[in-house]
Design a protein around this motif. Sequence first.
Motif, PDB file in Angstrom:
ATOM      1  N   LEU A 307     -47.282 -14.272 -76.611  1.00  0.00           N
ATOM      2  CA  LEU A 307     -46.082 -14.907 -76.068  1.00  0.00           C
ATOM      3  C   LEU A 307     -45.587 -14.161 -74.836  1.00  0.00           C
ATOM      4  O   LEU A 307     -45.119 -13.024 -74.918  1.00  0.00           O
ATOM      5  N   ASP A 308     -45.714 -14.815 -73.683  1.00  0.00           N
ATOM      6  CA  ASP A 308     -45.125 -14.302 -72.448  1.00  0.00           C
ATOM      7  C   ASP A 308     -43.684 -14.792 -72.399  1.00  0.00           C
ATOM      8  O   ASP A 308     -43.427 -15.987 -72.535  1.00  0.00           O
ATOM      9  N   ILE A 309     -42.734 -13.876 -72.201  1.00  0.00           N
ATOM     10  CA  ILE A 309     -41.326 -14.265 -72.215  1.00  0.00           C
ATOM     11  C   ILE A 309     -41.008 -15.225 -71.080  1.00  0.00           C
ATOM     12  O   ILE A 309     -39.995 -15.945 -71.142  1.00  0.00           O
ATOM     13  N   ASP A 310     -41.873 -15.320 -70.051  1.00  0.00           N
ATOM     14  CA  ASP A 310     -41.593 -16.280 -68.979  1.00  0.00           C
ATOM     15  C   ASP A 310     -41.880 -17.719 -69.404  1.00  0.00           C
ATOM     16  O   ASP A 310     -41.700 -18.655 -68.612  1.00  0.00           O
ATOM     17  N   THR A 311     -42.288 -17.930 -70.655  1.00  0.00           N
ATOM     18  CA  THR A 311     -42.297 -19.279 -71.216  1.00  0.00           C
ATOM     19  C   THR A 311     -40.891 -19.872 -71.146  1.00  0.00           C
ATOM     20  O   THR A 311     -40.716 -21.075 -70.926  1.00  0.00           O
ATOM     21  N   LEU A 312     -39.906 -19.013 -71.335  1.00  0.00           N
ATOM     22  CA  LEU A 312     -38.518 -19.443 -71.247  1.00  0.00           C
ATOM     23  C   LEU A 312     -38.110 -19.641 -69.791  1.00  0.00           C
ATOM     24  O   LEU A 312     -38.604 -18.954 -68.890  1.00  0.00           O
ATOM     25  N   PRO A 318     -34.186 -14.065 -67.542  1.00  0.00           N
ATOM     26  CA  PRO A 318     -34.422 -13.705 -66.142  1.00  0.00           C
ATOM     27  C   PRO A 318     -35.261 -12.450 -65.959  1.00  0.00           C
ATOM     28  O   PRO A 318     -35.878 -12.266 -64.905  1.00  0.00           O
ATOM     29  N   ALA A 319     -35.289 -11.585 -66.977  1.00  0.00           N
ATOM     30  CA  ALA A 319     -35.917 -10.269 -66.824  1.00  0.00           C
ATOM     31  C   ALA A 319     -37.399 -10.317 -67.150  1.00  0.00           C
ATOM     32  O   ALA A 319     -37.840  -9.898 -68.219  1.00  0.00           O
ATOM     33  N   THR A 320     -38.173 -10.848 -66.217  1.00  0.00           N
ATOM     34  CA  THR A 320     -39.613 -10.946 -66.422  1.00  0.00           C
ATOM     35  C   THR A 320     -40.337 -10.765 -65.100  1.00  0.00           C
ATOM     36  O   THR A 320     -39.738 -10.926 -64.022  1.00  0.00           O
ATOM     37  N   GLY A 321     -41.613 -10.449 -65.176  1.00  0.00           N
ATOM     38  CA  GLY A 321     -42.359 -10.091 -63.978  1.00  0.00           C
ATOM     39  C   GLY A 321     -42.591 -11.225 -63.007  1.00  0.00           C
ATOM     40  O   GLY A 321     -42.562 -11.032 -61.792  1.00  0.00           O
ATOM     41  N   THR A 322     -42.837 -12.438 -63.518  1.00  0.00           N
ATOM     42  CA  THR A 322     -43.143 -13.575 -62.652  1.00  0.00           C
ATOM     43  C   THR A 322     -42.405 -14.807 -63.160  1.00  0.00           C
ATOM     44  O   THR A 322     -42.988 -15.678 -63.801  1.00  0.00           O
ATOM     45  N   PRO A 323     -41.110 -14.913 -62.880  1.00  0.00           N
ATOM     46  CA  PRO A 323     -40.322 -16.031 -63.420  1.00  0.00           C
ATOM     47  C   PRO A 323     -40.681 -17.360 -62.765  1.00  0.00           C
ATOM     48  O   PRO A 323     -41.038 -17.415 -61.589  1.00  0.00           O
ATOM     49  N   GLU A 324     -40.607 -18.429 -63.554  1.00  0.00           N
ATOM     50  CA  GLU A 324     -40.866 -19.792 -63.072  1.00  0.00           C
ATOM     51  C   GLU A 324     -39.766 -20.700 -63.619  1.00  0.00           C
ATOM     52  O   GLU A 324     -39.525 -20.716 -64.829  1.00  0.00           O
ATOM     53  N   THR A 325     -39.127 -21.453 -62.763  1.00  0.00           N
ATOM     54  CA  THR A 325     -38.091 -22.359 -63.232  1.00  0.00           C
ATOM     55  C   THR A 325     -38.727 -23.550 -63.954  1.00  0.00           C
ATOM     56  O   THR A 325     -39.917 -23.805 -63.852  1.00  0.00           O
ATOM     57  N   GLY A 326     -37.881 -24.284 -64.700  1.00  0.00           N
ATOM     58  CA  GLY A 326     -38.362 -25.473 -65.403  1.00  0.00           C
ATOM     59  C   GLY A 326     -38.920 -25.192 -66.779  1.00  0.00           C
ATOM     60  O   GLY A 326     -39.672 -25.999 -67.322  1.00  0.00           O
ATOM     61  N   GLY A 327     -38.548 -24.056 -67.362  1.00  0.00           N
ATOM     62  CA  GLY A 327     -39.093 -23.687 -68.673  1.00  0.00           C
ATOM     63  C   GLY A 327     -38.242 -24.158 -69.828  1.00  0.00           C
ATOM     64  O   GLY A 327     -37.235 -24.846 -69.666  1.00  0.00           O
ATOM     65  N   TRP A 328     -38.667 -23.776 -71.020  1.00  0.00           N
ATOM     66  CA  TRP A 328     -37.972 -24.159 -72.235  1.00  0.00           C
ATOM     67  C   TRP A 328     -36.748 -23.286 -72.464  1.00  0.00           C
ATOM     68  O   TRP A 328     -36.650 -22.165 -71.945  1.00  0.00           O
ATOM     69  N   SER A 329     -35.832 -23.805 -73.259  1.00  0.00           N
ATOM     70  CA  SER A 329     -34.677 -23.008 -73.671  1.00  0.00           C
ATOM     71  C   SER A 329     -35.079 -22.098 -74.831  1.00  0.00           C
ATOM     72  O   SER A 329     -36.109 -22.310 -75.483  1.00  0.00           O
ATOM     73  N   THR A 330     -34.238 -21.121 -75.102  1.00  0.00           N
ATOM     74  CA  THR A 330     -34.493 -20.235 -76.245  1.00  0.00           C
ATOM     75  C   THR A 330     -34.500 -21.026 -77.544  1.00  0.00           C
ATOM     76  O   THR A 330     -35.323 -20.781 -78.432  1.00  0.00           O
ATOM     77  N   ARG A 331     -33.581 -21.973 -77.677  1.00  0.00           N
ATOM     78  CA  ARG A 331     -33.536 -22.784 -78.894  1.00  0.00           C
ATOM     79  C   ARG A 331     -34.819 -23.591 -79.070  1.00  0.00           C
ATOM     80  O   ARG A 331     -35.385 -23.655 -80.174  1.00  0.00           O
ATOM     81  N   GLU A 332     -35.318 -24.186 -77.976  1.00  0.00           N
ATOM     82  CA  GLU A 332     -36.547 -24.977 -78.066  1.00  0.00           C
ATOM     83  C   GLU A 332     -37.739 -24.114 -78.449  1.00  0.00           C
ATOM     84  O   GLU A 332     -38.546 -24.506 -79.305  1.00  0.00           O
ATOM     85  N   LEU A 333     -37.850 -22.937 -77.848  1.00  0.00           N
ATOM     86  CA  LEU A 333     -38.974 -22.057 -78.172  1.00  0.00           C
ATOM     87  C   LEU A 333     -38.920 -21.616 -79.630  1.00  0.00           C
ATOM     88  O   LEU A 333     -39.933 -21.614 -80.331  1.00  0.00           O
ATOM     89  N   GLU A 362     -27.935  -8.636 -71.684  1.00  0.00           N
ATOM     90  CA  GLU A 362     -29.240  -8.435 -72.320  1.00  0.00           C
ATOM     91  C   GLU A 362     -29.835  -9.743 -72.829  1.00  0.00           C
ATOM     92  O   GLU A 362     -30.411  -9.805 -73.914  1.00  0.00           O
ATOM     93  N   HIS A 363     -29.717 -10.808 -72.031  1.00  0.00           N
ATOM     94  CA  HIS A 363     -30.224 -12.116 -72.446  1.00  0.00           C
ATOM     95  C   HIS A 363     -31.698 -12.080 -72.803  1.00  0.00           C
ATOM     96  O   HIS A 363     -32.126 -12.619 -73.825  1.00  0.00           O
ATOM     97  N   THR A 364     -32.497 -11.459 -71.947  1.00  0.00           N
ATOM     98  CA  THR A 364     -33.943 -11.517 -72.116  1.00  0.00           C
ATOM     99  C   THR A 364     -34.412 -10.708 -73.311  1.00  0.00           C
ATOM    100  O   THR A 364     -35.252 -11.170 -74.091  1.00  0.00           O
ATOM    101  N   THR A 365     -33.889  -9.509 -73.450  1.00  0.00           N
ATOM    102  CA  THR A 365     -34.337  -8.675 -74.567  1.00  0.00           C
ATOM    103  C   THR A 365     -33.908  -9.264 -75.906  1.00  0.00           C
ATOM    104  O   THR A 365     -34.645  -9.173 -76.893  1.00  0.00           O
ATOM    105  N   MET A 366     -32.728  -9.890 -75.952  1.00  0.00           N
ATOM    106  CA  MET A 366     -32.312 -10.553 -77.188  1.00  0.00           C
ATOM    107  C   MET A 366     -33.199 -11.761 -77.486  1.00  0.00           C
ATOM    108  O   MET A 366     -33.582 -12.005 -78.636  1.00  0.00           O
ATOM    109  N   ALA A 367     -33.527 -12.524 -76.445  1.00  0.00           N
ATOM    110  CA  ALA A 367     -34.402 -13.690 -76.643  1.00  0.00           C
ATOM    111  C   ALA A 367     -35.771 -13.257 -77.137  1.00  0.00           C
ATOM    112  O   ALA A 367     -36.363 -13.892 -78.026  1.00  0.00           O
ATOM    113  N   ALA A 368     -36.298 -12.177 -76.573  1.00  0.00           N
ATOM    114  CA  ALA A 368     -37.600 -11.668 -77.002  1.00  0.00           C
ATOM    115  C   ALA A 368     -37.546 -11.212 -78.453  1.00  0.00           C
ATOM    116  O   ALA A 368     -38.447 -11.510 -79.255  1.00  0.00           O
ATOM    117  N   ALA A 369     -36.500 -10.495 -78.814  1.00  0.00           N
ATOM    118  CA  ALA A 369     -36.358 -10.021 -80.196  1.00  0.00           C
ATOM    119  C   ALA A 369     -36.241 -11.188 -81.161  1.00  0.00           C
ATOM    120  O   ALA A 369     -36.846 -11.177 -82.245  1.00  0.00           O
TER     121      ALA A 369
END
Length: 398
Positions: A307-312, A318-333, A362-369
């Motif tokens: 799981l690459d966090i940039d799926t979101l 936002p805290a990822t190496g290569t962000p791409e817009t148009g992804g899924w929400s945390t709830r959807e994932l 800490e949006h990204t780290t919480m989403a990853a956890a």
Amino acid sequence: MISHSLLALGLAALVSGHGDHGDNQTPLSGPLQSLWYNNLPGDGGTQADSVFSGISTFGRLPYQPCLSQPGVQYDIAFLGAPFDTGTSYRPGARFGPSGIRQGSRRLNLYGGYNVPLGTNPFNSWATVLDCGDIPVTSYDNTWALHQIEEGHYNLLSRAPVTNARVRGPAKHGKTLPRIITLGGDHTITLPLLRSINRAYGPVTVIHFDSHLDTWKPKVFGGSPSEVASINHGTYFWHAAQEGLLRNDTNIHAGIRTTLSGPSDYENDGYCGFEIVEAREIDTIGTDGIIKRIIDRVGTKNPVYLSLDIDTLDPAFAPATGTPETGGWSTRELRTILRGLEDVNLIGADIVEVAPAYDTNAEHTTMAAADALYEIMSIMVKKGPLSAMVTGPEDSEDL
């Protein structure tokens, strides 16, 4: 006006109607009896650290330096791989393991029960530990990938606590523990798959990402050297070349990157992947995404999940190496992950969390956890890996 006695009877009936759901909850205990409130008799234990204090482990799990203690056993182990010198855009994922642990502090605050999946991964048959990090050099990528493979295999090849002598899906009929790896950029999946291959042979992969990561080295990075040819965009190409993947059972989910042309999808097929694009969720929904994944990987194969966090979408991570817009929400994932509960996950990783680019919240780290919490819950609910071979009612001692 309702009397206190009637109110008490009503509450008792409510508790009785819900069975003994609270009986298996064990409050977190603290370090010293005398630090409990006034040390009153009958308090039932010691006061635990506050959620904002104490040493960070994933979900406040017990910590063991497993790599230096070969006798430590577990059914599920969390293991950090702090490596980010294979990234092409924004570095910083070397701090991913510590950031994810920080983001996981509240997971076990109220006991850890997963309501949608109906399981508690922190209080179950499984012994779950945080085994710390693999020591990874930042000066030599070749050696770093060797360290990651060997560190992972050291933990993977041990006997689990549960059903160690019951026939399982690994080579020679072994039942092994599951390792969940905290990255690190996505390059780490190559040495992890090499380790998995040593234990299981070629495996099926579910790959959540906004990028294909099956690029030929000459296309992605130009491949000026053998070392440069292995990076976070080419590792699946190398995995396919090395025979680490089961052909025609792998799938990407969440893809939305730009391409050099339609031929990129054709080249991706050579590595044995199907593709579910992120935008398909608008037409087939989360149920459709889940069905596409399960139809591809099946419910009997040993499956590795990366799981690459940039799926979101960057709005959620936002805290990822290569962000791409148009992804899924945390709830959807999280909904999609929970829908994979019938899949036989033998291991997993989460990658590309780069905390330096996160918000103060800490949006990204919480989403990853939270994503790992769902994966961990699936593993616990599925039971020991021995059930893949014998079934829950038909165990066979080796």
